[in-house]
Design a protein around this motif. Structure first.
Motif, PDB file in Angstrom:
ATOM      1  N   PHE A  37       0.852  -1.179   0.000  1.00 32.34           N
ATOM      2  CA  PHE A  37       0.000   0.000   0.000  1.00 32.34           C
ATOM      3  C   PHE A  37       0.888   1.230   0.000  1.00 32.34           C
ATOM      4  N   VAL A  38       0.602   2.172  -0.903  1.00 34.54           N
ATOM      5  CA  VAL A  38       1.338   3.426  -0.968  1.00 34.54           C
ATOM      6  C   VAL A  38       0.349   4.566  -0.785  1.00 34.54           C
ATOM      7  N   GLU A  39       0.596   5.391   0.217  1.00 32.93           N
ATOM      8  CA  GLU A  39      -0.225   6.584   0.449  1.00 32.93           C
ATOM      9  C   GLU A  39       0.276   7.659  -0.504  1.00 32.93           C
ATOM     10  N   GLY A  40      -0.509   7.953  -1.525  1.00 36.49           N
ATOM     11  CA  GLY A  40      -0.098   8.917  -2.538  1.00 36.49           C
ATOM     12  C   GLY A  40       0.196  10.294  -1.979  1.00 36.49           C
ATOM     13  N   ASP A  41      -0.491  10.685  -0.900  1.00 34.37           N
ATOM     14  CA  ASP A  41      -0.224  11.993  -0.303  1.00 34.37           C
ATOM     15  C   ASP A  41       1.226  12.124   0.151  1.00 34.37           C
ATOM     16  N   ASP A  42       1.855  11.008   0.491  1.00 33.75           N
ATOM     17  CA  ASP A  42       3.252  11.040   0.937  1.00 33.75           C
ATOM     18  C   ASP A  42       4.211  11.399  -0.193  1.00 33.75           C
ATOM     19  N   LEU A  43       3.746  11.351  -1.427  1.00 40.25           N
ATOM     20  CA  LEU A  43       4.589  11.652  -2.580  1.00 40.25           C
ATOM     21  C   LEU A  43       4.511  13.121  -3.007  1.00 40.25           C
ATOM     22  N   HIS A  44       3.649  13.894  -2.348  1.00 35.35           N
ATOM     23  CA  HIS A  44       3.548  15.320  -2.665  1.00 35.35           C
ATOM     24  C   HIS A  44       4.847  16.033  -2.333  1.00 35.35           C
ATOM     25  N   PRO A  45       5.307  16.934  -3.204  1.00 33.96           N
ATOM     26  CA  PRO A  45       6.436  17.793  -2.851  1.00 33.96           C
ATOM     27  C   PRO A  45       6.066  18.641  -1.629  1.00 33.96           C
ATOM     28  N   MET A  84       0.159  -3.478  -6.488  1.00 33.90           N
ATOM     29  CA  MET A  84       0.125  -2.442  -5.461  1.00 33.90           C
ATOM     30  C   MET A  84      -1.245  -1.791  -5.411  1.00 33.90           C
ATOM     31  N   VAL A  85      -1.473  -1.097  -4.295  1.00 34.32           N
ATOM     32  CA  VAL A  85      -2.621  -0.216  -4.137  1.00 34.32           C
ATOM     33  C   VAL A  85      -2.043   1.134  -3.773  1.00 34.32           C
ATOM     34  N   ILE A  86      -2.458   2.177  -4.485  1.00 34.07           N
ATOM     35  CA  ILE A  86      -1.954   3.521  -4.233  1.00 34.07           C
ATOM     36  C   ILE A  86      -3.128   4.492  -4.222  1.00 34.07           C
ATOM     37  N   THR A  87      -3.095   5.435  -3.291  1.00 30.49           N
ATOM     38  CA  THR A  87      -4.123   6.465  -3.267  1.00 30.49           C
ATOM     39  C   THR A  87      -3.655   7.678  -4.049  1.00 30.49           C
TER      40      THR A  87
END
Length: 179
Positions: A37-45, A84-87
């Protein structure tokens, strides 16, 4: 280029505006399937996070680097042949096109909820940088999935269990994914 001997991977992009339950649904799906699981918000600059924290809506120009980071994460899993699952809010069709570009593994799960329910959820939410004041701009930007996009819309107002069960059933039917 992925190894032809690897099975095709699936990347479930759990999408929708803030407060729909994307992260909860995504975590449950990943857990049931044994996927990352990947929290997409964690990839924000960091600049995006600060902008949202201050109550300023992101522009397309702000979102593109983040969307490219989400697409890169999808590409890494495809190259490895892993699921994977990513938001990712993935609000516009053109954003979703970027996520799908060269990534056949992408399958969208649009968690959708009425505005009044979202407002109440965001009012109660703590510990997240996205203030409820930005909901209106997200709703104005949101473009529903179209027939040319793989995936489905899910009602985010029922129980998480119902949403997860429906999503898993449709993943099994369309992608051969079993829990």
């Amino acid at each position: 280029m992925p190894d032809a001997a690897l099975p095709p991977s699936t990347s479930v992009v759990v999408m929708g505006v803030s407060g729909t339950g994307k992260s909860t649904v995504g975590e449950q799906i990943a857990q049931r399937l044994g996927w990352e699981f990947v929290e997409g918000d964690d990839l924000h600059p960091e600049a995006n996070v600060e902008k949202m924290r201050s109550g300023t809506p992101l522009t397309d120009e702000d979102r593109w680097p983040w969307l490219r980071a989400v697409a890169a994460a999808i590409g890494e899993h495809e190259a490895a042949g892993t699921n994977m699952v990513i938001t990712c809010s993935a609000l516009k069709h053109e954003y979703r096109d970027l996520l799908r570009e060269g990534h056949d593994s992408v399958w969208f799960a649009h968690v959708d909820t009425r505005e009044e329910v979202l407002v109440e959820r965001l009012r109660k939410r703590t510990g997240h940088y996205m203030p409820g004041s930005l909901l209106e701009s997200q709703l104005a930007t949101l473009e529903p999935l179209t027939a040319d996009e793989p995936g489905h819309r899910y009602d985010g107002e029922g129980s998480i269990e119902e949403t997860v069960q429906t999503l898993l059933r449709e993943l099994a039917e369309e992608r051969g994914v079993t829990a």
